[in-house]
Design a protein around this motif. Structure first.
Motif, PDB file in Angstrom:
ATOM      1  N   MET A  18      10.162 -12.540   6.391  1.00  0.00           N
ATOM      2  CA  MET A  18       9.194 -11.549   5.899  1.00  0.00           C
ATOM      3  C   MET A  18       7.813 -12.181   5.829  1.00  0.00           C
ATOM      4  SD  MET A  18      11.050  -8.809   5.223  1.00  0.00           S
ATOM      5  CE  MET A  18      10.200  -7.823   4.003  1.00  0.00           C
ATOM      6  N   LYS A  19       6.825 -11.446   6.328  1.00  0.00           N
ATOM      7  CA  LYS A  19       5.443 -11.914   6.242  1.00  0.00           C
ATOM      8  C   LYS A  19       4.853 -11.537   4.893  1.00  0.00           C
ATOM      9  CE  LYS A  19       4.523 -11.497  11.216  1.00  0.00           C
ATOM     10  NZ  LYS A  19       3.654 -10.851  12.239  1.00  0.00           N
ATOM     11  N   LEU A  20       3.919 -12.354   4.421  1.00  0.00           N
ATOM     12  CA  LEU A  20       3.193 -12.007   3.202  1.00  0.00           C
ATOM     13  C   LEU A  20       2.194 -10.901   3.513  1.00  0.00           C
ATOM     14  CD1 LEU A  20       2.544 -15.544   1.651  1.00  0.00           C
ATOM     15  CD2 LEU A  20       4.479 -13.990   1.296  1.00  0.00           C
ATOM     16  N   ILE A  21       1.814 -10.160   2.496  1.00  0.00           N
ATOM     17  CA  ILE A  21       0.932  -9.007   2.667  1.00  0.00           C
ATOM     18  C   ILE A  21      -0.422  -9.308   2.033  1.00  0.00           C
ATOM     19  CG2 ILE A  21       0.585  -6.561   2.134  1.00  0.00           C
ATOM     20  CD1 ILE A  21       3.628  -6.270   2.053  1.00  0.00           C
ATOM     21  N   GLN A  22      -1.479  -9.153   2.812  1.00  0.00           N
ATOM     22  CA  GLN A  22      -2.838  -9.363   2.298  1.00  0.00           C
ATOM     23  C   GLN A  22      -3.397  -8.047   1.780  1.00  0.00           C
ATOM     24  OE1 GLN A  22      -4.912 -11.061   0.687  1.00  0.00           O
ATOM     25  NE2 GLN A  22      -5.511 -12.554   2.267  1.00  0.00           N
ATOM     26  N   GLU A  23      -4.059  -8.094   0.652  1.00  0.00           N
ATOM     27  CA  GLU A  23      -4.617  -6.880   0.079  1.00  0.00           C
ATOM     28  C   GLU A  23      -5.879  -6.446   0.813  1.00  0.00           C
ATOM     29  OE1 GLU A  23      -6.034  -7.155  -3.893  1.00  0.00           O
ATOM     30  OE2 GLU A  23      -7.531  -8.668  -3.419  1.00  0.00           O
ATOM     31  N   VAL A  24      -6.157  -5.158   0.721  1.00  0.00           N
ATOM     32  CA  VAL A  24      -7.405  -4.574   1.226  1.00  0.00           C
ATOM     33  C   VAL A  24      -8.192  -4.113   0.010  1.00  0.00           C
ATOM     34  CG1 VAL A  24      -8.431  -2.793   2.691  1.00  0.00           C
ATOM     35  CG2 VAL A  24      -6.242  -3.835   3.333  1.00  0.00           C
ATOM     36  N   ASP A  25      -9.413  -4.573  -0.114  1.00  0.00           N
ATOM     37  CA  ASP A  25     -10.168  -4.369  -1.351  1.00  0.00           C
ATOM     38  C   ASP A  25     -10.362  -2.900  -1.709  1.00  0.00           C
ATOM     39  OD1 ASP A  25     -11.694  -5.606  -3.548  1.00  0.00           O
ATOM     40  OD2 ASP A  25     -13.394  -4.579  -2.629  1.00  0.00           O
ATOM     41  N   THR A  26     -10.401  -2.029  -0.709  1.00  0.00           N
ATOM     42  CA  THR A  26     -10.677  -0.617  -0.990  1.00  0.00           C
ATOM     43  C   THR A  26      -9.424   0.180  -1.349  1.00  0.00           C
ATOM     44  OG1 THR A  26     -10.508  -0.148   1.391  1.00  0.00           O
ATOM     45  CG2 THR A  26     -12.709  -0.567   0.489  1.00  0.00           C
ATOM     46  N   ARG A  27      -8.242  -0.439  -1.288  1.00  0.00           N
ATOM     47  CA  ARG A  27      -6.995   0.273  -1.594  1.00  0.00           C
ATOM     48  C   ARG A  27      -6.193  -0.516  -2.620  1.00  0.00           C
ATOM     49  NH1 ARG A  27      -9.471   3.642   0.189  1.00  0.00           N
ATOM     50  NH2 ARG A  27      -9.138   4.990   2.019  1.00  0.00           N
ATOM     51  N   TRP A  28      -6.089   0.005  -3.849  1.00  0.00           N
ATOM     52  CA  TRP A  28      -5.429  -0.735  -4.908  1.00  0.00           C
ATOM     53  C   TRP A  28      -3.950  -0.967  -4.592  1.00  0.00           C
ATOM     54  CZ3 TRP A  28      -1.099  -0.153  -7.713  1.00  0.00           C
ATOM     55  CH2 TRP A  28      -0.456   1.080  -7.664  1.00  0.00           C
ATOM     56  N   ASN A  29      -3.296  -0.019  -3.879  1.00  0.00           N
ATOM     57  CA  ASN A  29      -1.859  -0.165  -3.621  1.00  0.00           C
ATOM     58  C   ASN A  29      -1.570  -1.371  -2.736  1.00  0.00           C
ATOM     59  OD1 ASN A  29      -3.289   1.671  -1.865  1.00  0.00           O
ATOM     60  ND2 ASN A  29      -1.357   1.987  -0.776  1.00  0.00           N
ATOM     61  N   SER A  30      -2.560  -1.855  -1.977  1.00  0.00           N
ATOM     62  CA  SER A  30      -2.357  -3.074  -1.198  1.00  0.00           C
ATOM     63  C   SER A  30      -2.266  -4.283  -2.131  1.00  0.00           C
ATOM     64  CB  SER A  30      -3.482  -3.261  -0.179  1.00  0.00           C
ATOM     65  OG  SER A  30      -4.728  -3.460  -0.823  1.00  0.00           O
ATOM     66  N   THR A  31      -2.944  -4.228  -3.285  1.00  0.00           N
ATOM     67  CA  THR A  31      -2.810  -5.286  -4.290  1.00  0.00           C
ATOM     68  C   THR A  31      -1.394  -5.285  -4.852  1.00  0.00           C
ATOM     69  OG1 THR A  31      -5.143  -5.010  -4.894  1.00  0.00           O
ATOM     70  CG2 THR A  31      -3.751  -6.211  -6.443  1.00  0.00           C
ATOM     71  N   TYR A  32      -0.864  -4.101  -5.111  1.00  0.00           N
ATOM     72  CA  TYR A  32       0.524  -3.968  -5.583  1.00  0.00           C
ATOM     73  C   TYR A  32       1.484  -4.546  -4.548  1.00  0.00           C
ATOM     74  CZ  TYR A  32       4.860  -1.692  -7.062  1.00  0.00           C
ATOM     75  OH  TYR A  32       6.164  -1.438  -7.451  1.00  0.00           O
ATOM     76  N   ASP A  33       1.283  -4.202  -3.271  1.00  0.00           N
ATOM     77  CA  ASP A  33       2.166  -4.695  -2.210  1.00  0.00           C
ATOM     78  C   ASP A  33       2.080  -6.215  -2.081  1.00  0.00           C
ATOM     79  OD1 ASP A  33       2.970  -2.114  -1.635  1.00  0.00           O
ATOM     80  OD2 ASP A  33       1.445  -1.821  -0.084  1.00  0.00           O
TER      81      ASP A  33
END
Length: 302
Positions: free
Chosen positions: A90-105
């Motif tokens: 599994m690859k790690l997931i980088q967040e996108v600053d404009t979408r909070w759910n990417s921080t959750y992921d």
């Protein structure tokens, strides 16, 4: 709108909360309806920023993910560790600053791969500091608090129909969930995060049930009706408005024709031979009122 011939068909614009967008819609003489998904994104982002320690954890997590994303050697070592421990690659997931759910992921994937990431960093020569066990405890507690917002965001993104009727019930359920989860958690950071979310939700959506576009949509949605409202006083006020508008339409449709032309086919309900228009209208209003009160709460987000 004039060029496309839709000037009489548009009553509202769904926009973000930017002053320029609201001013543009106002100049057109139309109603501006705030985008609910955009508002939820701002609620969570602001809450995370106002939670001591969580923003720092987010920054350090982002550095770990960036390292494994940009270093070929680190990526290979992580995959080797995952295979040696029998885990799926599994690859790690980088967040996108404009979408909070990417921080959750990002948090969720890092927590799931905490052991393999730690083992990989231990054999690599890097200045990136691994996260401590206390960091992962904080991460897990905050993931649990944010989970209802993740589900709500997914629900809005997957909606195939107009989602205006969902906004009020979703706010109600999110507030109930936050109060419940915040009261149950014993982790200090997660508790502060929950309190910030409740405060942001309360202030940002304080007048949501006063919006005609939202409250009528909720009332007329068979999944919600009056039970979808947090404020039952506002639900009854919306009901009275709906009944008044329906009565006005029916009174107009029941007026006798003043011409000798045959009446066109019309879906309006006409009184029986032994009923006056007023009696028939009253009967229909009773039906509307009853149907808008009684419903089964079967919405899948409840």
């Amino acid at each position: 709108m004039i060029e496309w011939g839709i000037e009489k068909k548009v009553s509202s614009f769904v926009t973000d909360a930017g002053a320029n967008m609201i001013a543009s819609v106002r100049k057109l003489g139309l109603r501006s309806v705030p985008c609910y998904a955009h508002a939820l994104n701002l609620v969570v982002k602001k809450s995370i920023e106002n939670t001591p320690g969580l923003e720092d954890l987010r920054t350090r997590s982002r550095k770990v993910v960036t390292y494994f994303k940009t270093s070929t050697r680190a990526k290979e070592v992580l995959q080797q560790v995952q295979k040696s421990t029998g885990r799926e690659t599994m690859k790690l997931i980088q967040e996108v600053d404009t979408r909070w759910n990417s921080t959750y992921d990002m948090f969720q994937r890092l927590y799931e791969e905490r052991q393999t990431v730690g083992s990989a960093l231990a054999v690599l020569t890097t200045k990136v500091r691994p996260l401590a066990s206390e960091d992962y405890e904080t991460m897990a507690a905050c993931i649990a608090i944010l989970n209802p917002f993740k589900k709500a965001t997914n629900e809005l993104s997957e909606e195939k129909r107009v989602s205006g009727s969902v906004a009020i019930p979703m706010t109600k359920m999110l507030l109930h969930s936050m109060i419940d989860l915040t009261g149950k958690t014993s982790h200090a950071t997660a508790k502060i995060l929950g309190q910030n979310l409740i405060q942001q939700m309360t202030s940002r959506f304080d007048g949501q049930e006063d919006s005609t576009a939202c409250n009528l949509a909720t009332l007329l949605d068979p999944r919600f009706k009056m039970i979808g409202f947090h404020n039952q006083g506002r639900a009854h006020a919306t009901m009275r408005r709906l009944v008044s508008e329906c009565a006005s339409v029916m009174r107009t449709s029941l007026q006798p024709s003043t011409t000798n032309q045959p009446e066109p086919a019309h879906p309006a309900i006409h009184p029986a031979d032994n009923e006056t228009p007023a009696a028939s209208t009253g009967y229909i209003i009773k039906i509307i009122y009853t149907n808008c009160i009684y419903t089964k709460w079967d919405y899948k987000s409840s």
